[in-house]
Design an enzyme around this catalytic site. Structure first.
Site, PDB file in Angstrom:
ATOM      1  N   HIS A 119       0.874  -1.176   0.000  1.00  0.00           N
ATOM      2  CA  HIS A 119       0.000   0.000   0.000  1.00  0.00           C
ATOM      3  C   HIS A 119       0.916   1.232   0.000  1.00  0.00           C
ATOM      4  O   HIS A 119       1.841   1.320   0.823  1.00  0.00           O
ATOM      5  CB  HIS A 119      -0.845   0.059   1.264  1.00  0.00           C
ATOM      6  CG  HIS A 119      -2.009  -0.888   1.297  1.00  0.00           C
ATOM      7  ND1 HIS A 119      -1.904  -2.231   1.072  1.00  0.00           N
ATOM      8  CD2 HIS A 119      -3.332  -0.659   1.556  1.00  0.00           C
ATOM      9  CE1 HIS A 119      -3.099  -2.794   1.180  1.00  0.00           C
ATOM     10  NE2 HIS A 119      -3.985  -1.859   1.476  1.00  0.00           N
ATOM     11  N   GLU A 150      -2.031   6.081  -0.611  1.00  0.00           N
ATOM     12  CA  GLU A 150      -3.474   6.070  -0.313  1.00  0.00           C
ATOM     13  C   GLU A 150      -3.783   7.395   0.379  1.00  0.00           C
ATOM     14  O   GLU A 150      -4.499   8.246  -0.161  1.00  0.00           O
ATOM     15  CB  GLU A 150      -3.823   4.879   0.588  1.00  0.00           C
ATOM     16  CG  GLU A 150      -5.294   4.829   1.004  1.00  0.00           C
ATOM     17  CD  GLU A 150      -5.603   3.691   1.999  1.00  0.00           C
ATOM     18  OE1 GLU A 150      -4.665   3.123   2.577  1.00  0.00           O
ATOM     19  OE2 GLU A 150      -6.811   3.394   2.193  1.00  0.00           O
ATOM     20  N   ASP A 164     -11.111  -3.559  -1.511  1.00  0.00           N
ATOM     21  CA  ASP A 164     -10.391  -3.227  -0.275  1.00  0.00           C
ATOM     22  C   ASP A 164     -11.026  -3.935   0.932  1.00  0.00           C
ATOM     23  O   ASP A 164     -10.569  -5.004   1.308  1.00  0.00           O
ATOM     24  CB  ASP A 164     -10.329  -1.707  -0.082  1.00  0.00           C
ATOM     25  CG  ASP A 164      -9.142  -1.241   0.748  1.00  0.00           C
ATOM     26  OD1 ASP A 164      -8.296  -2.067   1.089  1.00  0.00           O
ATOM     27  OD2 ASP A 164      -9.070  -0.026   1.038  1.00  0.00           O
TER      28      ASP A 164
HETATM   29  N1  ADE Z   1      -6.023  -2.498   6.089  1.00  0.00           N
HETATM   30  C1  ADE Z   1      -7.248  -2.796   5.687  1.00  0.00           C
HETATM   31  N2  ADE Z   1      -7.678  -1.880   4.809  1.00  0.00           N
HETATM   32  C2  ADE Z   1      -6.680  -0.981   4.637  1.00  0.00           C
HETATM   33  C3  ADE Z   1      -6.505   0.177   3.857  1.00  0.00           C
HETATM   34  N3  ADE Z   1      -7.459   0.646   3.050  1.00  0.00           N
HETATM   35  N4  ADE Z   1      -5.347   0.850   3.958  1.00  0.00           N
HETATM   36  C4  ADE Z   1      -4.388   0.413   4.773  1.00  0.00           C
HETATM   37  N5  ADE Z   1      -4.497  -0.670   5.520  1.00  0.00           N
HETATM   38  C5  ADE Z   1      -5.630  -1.376   5.459  1.00  0.00           C
HETATM   39 ZN    ZN Z   2      -6.119  -2.073   1.360  1.00  0.00          ZN
END
Ligand code: ADE
Ligand code: ZN
Length: 325
Positions: free
Chosen positions: A186, A189, A267
């Protein structure tokens, strides 16, 4: 039937529906701090990633036995099948369980027994490290997972992003690579575009999860387009966690126009109001994506997957042959 697709960004713990949470709580003699399903659902109102993570980790308390993880995974696969999913690369968060005394064995045995029993959807498991926990804990988790590596395709990096840059995990990802594991993370975000560069340059990831902040850095955008590094974008999640104000403002069309290999994913679907095909339909509704745009996204999902070329091409042929209703 929904267009065939792969789902590449799905946290199995984020598929815990309120009804199942109550069922498991009862089975395990746990009292949830909510009167009923509606009361729990009313708590699904988030201001940012952390406000979601607080509830996400709290509700995991109902997951205790292999049967609990099995039932959670089976429920996801059944839902996914109705959404056209033919292949799923599934994240799980071992530290969220081992840190509350649930053995890694229990988690992996429960999840994999459900995956093995389901033959319509091919699957891979991605072991995620929690980036807001110490790097040494991630290294210990990788070590503990060694007897289970035949079940695990890749490692990932998730949880609270800001203040926890990818470089914190350079050694862990190097150790994972040395064990033959593939790598995703990730990045971008909520965090800055620089975290995407770090994930690429220091963790040597093959895909970026989310990655929407790449639009802040034109050089990065060009790099991602040139290398065709996939992004696993999660539109309903971005709106619910307020990374993007509304779906109509979502940058997905800009990312596609810039030539990136974009995929659409759910997600944590139980928390964000929709499974993967619901995300496709929401994009169509709010951003005017055409059926052919959806076909491109579905094709991309297989191109960006860890599938063998043979199964990948077989599934892409199904996308090409799909007739929209
Ligand atoms: N864990 C579960 N969903 C997440 C997300 N959208 N961003 C970071 N960690 C996560
Ligand atoms: Zn995620």
């Amino acid at each position: 039937m929904a267009i065939p697709k792969a789902e590449l960004h799905i946290h199995i713990e984020g598929t815990l529906e309120p009804e199942l949470a109550f069922h498991l709580a009862q089975r395990n003699n746990i009292t949830l701090p909510y009167t009923d399903v509606e009361h729990l659902r009313s708590a699904y109102s988030f201001t940012d990633l952390q406000s979601f993570l607080d509830l996400y980790y709290r509700l995991m308390d109902v997951l205790r036995t292999p049967d609990d993880f099995h039932d959670l995974t089976t429920a996801y696969l059944q839902r996914a099948a109705t959404q056209g999913v033919r292949h799923a690369e599934i994240f799980f968060d071992p530290q969220a369980h081992t840190n509350r005394g649930i053995p890694l064995d229990t988690v992996i045995q429960g999840i994999t027994s459900a995956l093995d029993a389901h033959h319509d959807i091919s699957t891979d498991l991605i072991l995620c490290f929690l980036r807001d926990r110490p790097a040494q804990e991630a290294m210990d988790t990788l070590h503990a997972a060694r007897p289970h590596l035949h079940h695990i395709t890749a490692v990932g990096l998730d949880s609270a992003e800001i203040g926890h840059p990818p470089t914190k995990f350079t050694e862990v990802f190097q150790a994972a690579a040395d064990l033959g594991l593939r790598r995703v993370a990730h990045a971008g975000e909520e965090g800055p575009a620089d975290y995407i560069w770090q994930a690429l340059n220091h963790l040597d990831v093959e895909r970026i999860d989310h990655g929407i902040r790449c639009l802040d850095d034109p050089t990065l955008l060009t790099h991602l387009a040139t290398t065709q590094t996939p992004l696993t974008v999660c539109p309903l999640s971005n709106v619910r966690l307020r990374a993007v104000p509304t779906l109509a403002d979502h940058p997905l069309p800009a990312l596609m126009d810039a030539g990136l290999l974009v995929t659409v994913n759910s997600d944590d679907p139980s928390y964000f109001g929709g499974y993967v095909h619901d995300n496709y339909l929401a994009l169509q509704h709010h951003l005017g994506l055409t059926n052919e745009d959806l076909r491109t996204l579905a094709r991309n999902s297989f191109t960006a997957s860890f599938l063998t070329p043979k199964r990948r091409d077989h599934l892409i042929a199904q996308v090409d042959a799909y007739v929209f209703p």
